[in-house]
Design a protein around this motif. Structure first.
Motif, PDB file in Angstrom:
ATOM      1  N   LEU A 142      13.980  -2.295  -1.433  1.00 22.55           N
ATOM      2  CA  LEU A 142      14.218  -1.292  -2.472  1.00 22.55           C
ATOM      3  C   LEU A 142      12.897  -0.621  -2.833  1.00 22.55           C
ATOM      4  O   LEU A 142      12.827   0.584  -3.009  1.00 22.55           O
ATOM      5  N   TYR A 143      11.839  -1.417  -2.917  1.00 21.90           N
ATOM      6  CA  TYR A 143      10.550  -0.882  -3.376  1.00 21.90           C
ATOM      7  C   TYR A 143       9.478  -0.870  -2.289  1.00 21.90           C
ATOM      8  O   TYR A 143       8.391  -0.350  -2.518  1.00 21.90           O
ATOM      9  N   GLY A 144       9.766  -1.451  -1.131  1.00 20.40           N
ATOM     10  CA  GLY A 144       8.789  -1.377  -0.042  1.00 20.40           C
ATOM     11  C   GLY A 144       8.308  -2.750   0.405  1.00 20.40           C
ATOM     12  O   GLY A 144       8.344  -3.707  -0.360  1.00 20.40           O
ATOM     13  N   GLU A 145       7.843  -2.833   1.658  1.00 18.78           N
ATOM     14  CA  GLU A 145       7.498  -4.121   2.238  1.00 18.78           C
ATOM     15  C   GLU A 145       5.992  -4.361   2.300  1.00 18.78           C
ATOM     16  O   GLU A 145       5.534  -5.398   2.754  1.00 18.78           O
ATOM     17  N   THR A 146       5.184  -3.371   1.856  1.00 18.61           N
ATOM     18  CA  THR A 146       3.739  -3.574   1.941  1.00 18.61           C
ATOM     19  C   THR A 146       3.318  -4.650   0.936  1.00 18.61           C
ATOM     20  O   THR A 146       4.038  -4.926  -0.028  1.00 18.61           O
ATOM     21  N   LYS A 184       9.995 -12.129   8.064  1.00 21.30           N
ATOM     22  CA  LYS A 184       9.312 -12.223   9.356  1.00 21.30           C
ATOM     23  C   LYS A 184       8.323 -11.088   9.571  1.00 21.30           C
ATOM     24  O   LYS A 184       8.122 -10.614  10.692  1.00 21.30           O
ATOM     25  N   LEU A 185       7.710 -10.637   8.480  1.00 13.84           N
ATOM     26  CA  LEU A 185       6.646  -9.634   8.593  1.00 13.84           C
ATOM     27  C   LEU A 185       5.323 -10.378   8.797  1.00 13.84           C
ATOM     28  O   LEU A 185       5.204 -11.536   8.390  1.00 13.84           O
ATOM     29  N   PRO A 186       4.341  -9.738   9.411  1.00 10.19           N
ATOM     30  CA  PRO A 186       3.045 -10.383   9.591  1.00 10.19           C
ATOM     31  C   PRO A 186       2.529 -10.919   8.251  1.00 10.19           C
ATOM     32  O   PRO A 186       2.619 -10.231   7.231  1.00 10.19           O
ATOM     33  N   HIS A 187       2.023 -12.164   8.258  1.00  5.01           N
ATOM     34  CA  HIS A 187       1.575 -12.764   7.000  1.00  5.01           C
ATOM     35  C   HIS A 187       0.521 -13.831   7.272  1.00  5.01           C
ATOM     36  O   HIS A 187       0.407 -14.325   8.389  1.00  5.01           O
ATOM     37  N   ASP A 188      -0.175 -14.210   6.231  1.00  6.40           N
ATOM     38  CA  ASP A 188      -1.186 -15.273   6.299  1.00  6.40           C
ATOM     39  C   ASP A 188      -0.464 -16.596   6.012  1.00  6.40           C
ATOM     40  O   ASP A 188       0.090 -16.779   4.924  1.00  6.40           O
ATOM     41  N   LEU A 213      15.726 -11.168   0.070  1.00  5.54           N
ATOM     42  CA  LEU A 213      14.343 -10.906   0.501  1.00  5.54           C
ATOM     43  C   LEU A 213      14.137 -11.257   1.972  1.00  5.54           C
ATOM     44  O   LEU A 213      13.023 -11.176   2.475  1.00  5.54           O
ATOM     45  N   THR A 214      15.223 -11.617   2.668  1.00  9.71           N
ATOM     46  CA  THR A 214      15.071 -12.060   4.057  1.00  9.71           C
ATOM     47  C   THR A 214      15.537 -11.005   5.061  1.00  9.71           C
ATOM     48  O   THR A 214      15.466 -11.212   6.261  1.00  9.71           O
ATOM     49  N   ALA A 215      16.075  -9.876   4.593  1.00  9.01           N
ATOM     50  CA  ALA A 215      16.719  -8.914   5.498  1.00  9.01           C
ATOM     51  C   ALA A 215      15.777  -7.818   5.978  1.00  9.01           C
ATOM     52  O   ALA A 215      16.159  -6.975   6.791  1.00  9.01           O
ATOM     53  N   ASN A 216      14.544  -7.819   5.460  1.00  7.05           N
ATOM     54  CA  ASN A 216      13.604  -6.747   5.767  1.00  7.05           C
ATOM     55  C   ASN A 216      14.171  -5.368   5.433  1.00  7.05           C
ATOM     56  O   ASN A 216      13.955  -4.387   6.162  1.00  7.05           O
ATOM     57  N   PHE A 264       4.352 -15.032   0.967  1.00  8.90           N
ATOM     58  CA  PHE A 264       5.558 -15.812   1.282  1.00  8.90           C
ATOM     59  C   PHE A 264       6.782 -14.902   1.408  1.00  8.90           C
ATOM     60  O   PHE A 264       7.595 -15.074   2.320  1.00  8.90           O
ATOM     61  N   VAL A 265       6.878 -13.914   0.504  1.00  8.09           N
ATOM     62  CA  VAL A 265       8.018 -12.979   0.570  1.00  8.09           C
ATOM     63  C   VAL A 265       7.998 -12.242   1.914  1.00  8.09           C
ATOM     64  O   VAL A 265       9.040 -12.073   2.558  1.00  8.09           O
TER      65      VAL A 265
END
Ligand code: HEC
Ligand code: HEC
Length: 293
Positions: A247-251, A201-205, A241-244, A195-196
């Motif tokens: 601080l710690y990474g988007e993976t 708007k990153l690829p997600h299930d 959490l919406t700005a892409n 969800f995060v």
């Protein structure tokens, strides 16, 4: 070879000879030109004056100081003192003046930015990077995305008192360690991480993200600090959490790790370590890096 000492006058030039003559070649007695001689004497007299007036002769310890008391070293010291005095005035103005006043005064602003840049290299670059670009865990200060706020006053407070520092007035907050403390199950954590990712708007299930949304907005969970829409809350240092911007990474791993451990980055307080003028210059410099809120 004849060596007669008979002084005659040379018929060709009309100049007297010295009386030295070799095989018919006589040596003319041409005196030094007057102007040359006088210049020479003048130089000798000048040099005596110079010795007396200026530092000249080395002594066993030190040197003759000269009557004028001239010294390059004194000149440099005085010039440095003059610079220090004018800097002290500017520093005083930095401490005293409001941010708006400093911004309106180009001389003061340039002084602040230059000083802030140097102080940043000395004190902040180790964590935030030379160009303030940051690295995982260490906030990027160039973008206009602020965890604790990007107005001048908010930045000043962050720099003064730090984040989770040992200063009594530190900025403080703690994201719970949802995994470590067993508040969420591993599958809830991976759903929430999905969800995060969807928030930025990153690829997600989709199905997992839907389940994660329910967790995110559930009682006492994520929305309390990050907001229902995930836009964050600077009051508690909860990142947007919406700005892409991360601080710690988007993976998935990085986000799940954050939810599991909560992290809690520490930024030292600078009040007491750096003088007030330097801290203010740093805040002005950092403010100039971001979009300048
Ligand atoms: C020991 C490492 C360290 C040093 C040195 C350090 N910082 Fe930080 N700084 C951090 C960390 C870690 C964070 C992010 C804290 C968090 O997780 O909220 C941070 C955050 C910040 C923020 C808040 C960013 C935001 O988005 O709200 C500002 C402003 C800042 N630092 C400025 C400075 C300045 C100026 C200096 C030098 C005087 C400095 N930092 C030195 C580690 C450091
Ligand atoms: C008590 C307030 C609070 C709650 C509740 C909370 N967070 Fe956080 N969250 C924070 C803070 C503060 C940080 C910054 C941590 C740091 O600076 O080290 C953060 C950081 C994060 C990050 C890292 C962002 C980045 O830029 O790398 C993610 C992802 C995140 N939270 C997700 C969640 C999720 C998902 C939940 C619910 C399961 C949650 N948070 C609940 C306060 C909270």
């Amino acid at each position: 070879m004849a060596d007669k000492h008979e002084q005659t006058v040379d018929p060709h030039t009309g100049t007297a000879t010295t009386g030295h003559e070799w095989d018919g070649i006589a040596e003319l007695n041409t005196p030094l030109p007057r102007w040359w001689l006088w210049t020479f004497y003048a130089c000798i007299i000048w040099s005596f004056g110079y010795w007396v007036a200026y530092p000249t002769w080395p002594l066993v310890s030190g040197y003759t100081k000269g009557l004028l008391g001239y010294s390059e070293r004194t000149n440099v010291t005085e010039a440095l003192q003059a610079v220090r005095d004018s800097q002290a005035k500017l520093n005083e103005a930095i401490v005293k003046d409001s941010f708006a006043d400093i911004k309106a005064n180009p001389q003061l602003l340039n002084f602040a930015l230059a000083g802030g840049k140097v102080a940043f290299g000395d004190n902040c670059a180790a964590c935030h990077g030379r160009g303030a670009q940051g690295s995982p865990g260490f906030a990027n200060l160039n973008d206009d995305n602020w965890i604790w706020g990007g107005t001048f006053d908010q930045i000043l407070q962050t720099v003064r008192y730090g984040i989770r520092s040992d200063h009594p007035e530190t900025r403080i907050s703690q994201m719970p360690a949802f995994g470590v403390d067993g508040l969420l199950t591993p599958s809830q954590i991976s759903d929430t991480a999905e969800f995060v990712r969807s928030l930025s708007k990153l690829p997600h299930d989709n199905a997992a993200a839907e389940r994660g949304k329910a967790v995110f907005q559930g009682d006492g969970a994520c929305a309390t600090c990050h907001g229902d829409d995930g836009k964050g809350n600077q009051e508690v240092g909860a990142p947007n959490l919406t700005a892409n911007i991360w601080l710690y990474g988007e993976t998935r791993e990085a986000i799940a790790n954050q939810i599991t451990t909560g992290h809690g980055g520490v930024m030292p307080a600078w009040s007491g370590r750096l003088d007030p003028a330097t801290i203010k210059k740093l805040a002005i410099y950092v403010h100039s890096l971001g979009g300048g809120q």
